[in-house]
Design a protein around this motif. Structure first.
Motif, PDB file in Angstrom:
ATOM      1  N   GLU A  74       1.124   2.247   4.317  1.00 39.95           N
ATOM      2  CA  GLU A  74       1.182   0.942   3.657  1.00 39.95           C
ATOM      3  C   GLU A  74       0.398   0.952   2.350  1.00 39.95           C
ATOM      4  O   GLU A  74       0.842   0.396   1.342  1.00 39.95           O
ATOM      5  N   THR A  75      -0.763   1.602   2.363  1.00 40.34           N
ATOM      6  CA  THR A  75      -1.582   1.663   1.157  1.00 40.34           C
ATOM      7  C   THR A  75      -0.903   2.490   0.080  1.00 40.34           C
ATOM      8  O   THR A  75      -0.936   2.150  -1.109  1.00 40.34           O
ATOM      9  N   GLN A  76      -0.270   3.558   0.487  1.00 40.94           N
ATOM     10  CA  GLN A  76       0.458   4.404  -0.451  1.00 40.94           C
ATOM     11  C   GLN A  76       1.588   3.618  -1.117  1.00 40.94           C
ATOM     12  O   GLN A  76       1.768   3.667  -2.342  1.00 40.94           O
ATOM     13  N   ILE A  77       2.325   2.866  -0.318  1.00 38.49           N
ATOM     14  CA  ILE A  77       3.430   2.071  -0.853  1.00 38.49           C
ATOM     15  C   ILE A  77       2.904   0.941  -1.729  1.00 38.49           C
ATOM     16  O   ILE A  77       3.485   0.620  -2.776  1.00 38.49           O
TER      17      ILE A  77
ATOM     18  N   ASP B  76       2.338   0.007  -9.322  1.00 41.78           N
ATOM     19  CA  ASP B  76       2.713   0.815 -10.484  1.00 41.78           C
ATOM     20  C   ASP B  76       4.096   0.453 -11.018  1.00 41.78           C
ATOM     21  O   ASP B  76       4.593   1.083 -11.953  1.00 41.78           O
ATOM     22  N   GLY B  77       4.738  -0.543 -10.386  1.00 43.32           N
ATOM     23  CA  GLY B  77       6.020  -1.026 -10.881  1.00 43.32           C
ATOM     24  C   GLY B  77       7.244  -0.357 -10.291  1.00 43.32           C
ATOM     25  O   GLY B  77       8.360  -0.552 -10.782  1.00 43.32           O
ATOM     26  N   MET B  78       7.078   0.415  -9.230  1.00 35.69           N
ATOM     27  CA  MET B  78       8.215   1.113  -8.636  1.00 35.69           C
ATOM     28  C   MET B  78       9.025   0.176  -7.748  1.00 35.69           C
ATOM     29  O   MET B  78       8.477  -0.675  -7.044  1.00 35.69           O
ATOM     30  N   LEU B  79      10.339   0.339  -7.776  1.00 33.23           N
ATOM     31  CA  LEU B  79      11.241  -0.450  -6.947  1.00 33.23           C
ATOM     32  C   LEU B  79      11.396   0.204  -5.573  1.00 33.23           C
ATOM     33  O   LEU B  79      11.035   1.366  -5.378  1.00 33.23           O
ATOM     34  N   ASN B  80      11.963  -0.549  -4.629  1.00 31.19           N
ATOM     35  CA  ASN B  80      12.123  -0.029  -3.270  1.00 31.19           C
ATOM     36  C   ASN B  80      12.885   1.293  -3.244  1.00 31.19           C
ATOM     37  O   ASN B  80      12.525   2.216  -2.517  1.00 31.19           O
TER      38      ASN B  80
ATOM     39  N   ALA C 217      11.444   4.779  -1.865  1.00 25.32           N
ATOM     40  CA  ALA C 217      12.140   5.469  -0.779  1.00 25.32           C
ATOM     41  C   ALA C 217      12.446   6.915  -1.162  1.00 25.32           C
ATOM     42  O   ALA C 217      12.241   7.840  -0.372  1.00 25.32           O
ATOM     43  N   ASP C 218      12.921   7.116  -2.387  1.00 30.38           N
ATOM     44  CA  ASP C 218      13.239   8.472  -2.848  1.00 30.38           C
ATOM     45  C   ASP C 218      11.981   9.326  -2.954  1.00 30.38           C
ATOM     46  O   ASP C 218      11.974  10.501  -2.571  1.00 30.38           O
ATOM     47  N   GLU C 219      10.917   8.749  -3.468  1.00 28.42           N
ATOM     48  CA  GLU C 219       9.674   9.493  -3.676  1.00 28.42           C
ATOM     49  C   GLU C 219       9.043   9.922  -2.360  1.00 28.42           C
ATOM     50  O   GLU C 219       8.514  11.034  -2.240  1.00 28.42           O
TER      51      GLU C 219
ATOM     52  N   THR D  43      13.014   1.156   5.752  1.00 25.90           N
ATOM     53  CA  THR D  43      11.629   1.419   6.136  1.00 25.90           C
ATOM     54  C   THR D  43      10.666   0.891   5.080  1.00 25.90           C
ATOM     55  O   THR D  43       9.644   0.273   5.402  1.00 25.90           O
ATOM     56  N   VAL D  44      10.990   1.115   3.817  1.00 21.46           N
ATOM     57  CA  VAL D  44      10.140   0.609   2.733  1.00 21.46           C
ATOM     58  C   VAL D  44      10.077  -0.916   2.776  1.00 21.46           C
ATOM     59  O   VAL D  44       9.008  -1.516   2.624  1.00 21.46           O
ATOM     60  N   GLU D  45      11.219  -1.549   3.009  1.00 23.28           N
ATOM     61  CA  GLU D  45      11.251  -3.017   3.081  1.00 23.28           C
ATOM     62  C   GLU D  45      10.389  -3.536   4.225  1.00 23.28           C
ATOM     63  O   GLU D  45       9.691  -4.551   4.086  1.00 23.28           O
TER      64      GLU D  45
END
Length: 208
Positions: free
Chosen positions: A153-156, A162-166, A170-172, A179-181
């Motif tokens: 959760e902290t990583q996400i 940092d402005g990354m989208l779901n 997910a790709d990273e 799961t990200v949602e």
């Protein structure tokens, strides 16, 4: 209900894992076994959806369990538990047909999500995901202590800040978008925020 059989020769770890899994609705640990032989004997008599197996066990080890399950019980999903984040071991169990590989010291929520993704056929097999289970840092430590966020959760959260989208997250992280949602929903609940702006402000308050 996801029906699970667990094999690990460390009794305290196995019982702890059983309790952890059954804290979540929709999961049932039908049996806990100290070696692969007893597990495989059980599978000839009872139906399960998924097997969690340690690699290092007496009589029949996790490699033997994996080979036997894939040959005789192909419908059963097999998740390998290991203490070692070695790519060689990861590749070996993947070649034998493992459905997932997870470290024993991974966050509890990572295990639950992995079981769910494997059961639903959404798990992405990638060694970088295994390595990320063990990565920590000051950002994780600060948020874990204050908000009881898990490592994942902290990583996400940092990636959101940092402005990354779901999809990018997910790709990273080699996760599914679902799961990200789910992680984002849990993060919002723990931080008691209702919008992305509130979330960013919370991160800024921590000055991280």
């Amino acid at each position: 209900m996801i029906r699970i059989a667990l094999a690990d020769d460390h009794k305290l770890f196995a019982k702890g894992l059983e309790g952890l899994i059954e804290e979540h609705s929709g999961f049932l640990v039908q049996g806990v076994f100290p070696n692969g032989k007893e597990l495989l004997e059980y599978l000839t008599e009872e139906e399960v959806d998924l097997v969690l197996t340690d690699l290092n066990m007496p009589i029949i080890d996790g490699f033997g369990v994996l080979k036997h399950c894939k040959k005789h019980f192909p419908a059963i999903k097999v998740i390998v538990l290991s203490m070692y984040d070695e790519e060689k071991i990861f590749k070996e169990v993947m070649q034998l047909g493992a459905d997932a590989f997870i470290l024993k010291d991974a966050d509890p929520d990572e295990l639950i999500f992995t079981i769910t993704e494997v059961y639903e056929g959404r798990y992405v097999k990638n060694f970088q995901r295994v390595i990320q289970q063990a990565n920590q840092g000051p950002f994780f430590d600060a948020f874990r202590d204050k908000y009881r966020l898990s490592r994942r959760e902290t990583q996400i959260l940092k990636m959101i800040a940092d402005g990354m989208l779901n999809r990018d997250i997910a790709d990273e992280l080699n996760l599914s978008i679902q799961t990200v949602e789910t992680h984002r929903k849990n993060i919002n609940q723990k931080l008691q925020v209702n919008s992305l702006m509130d979330l960013i402000n919370k991160v800024n308050e921590m000055n991280i």
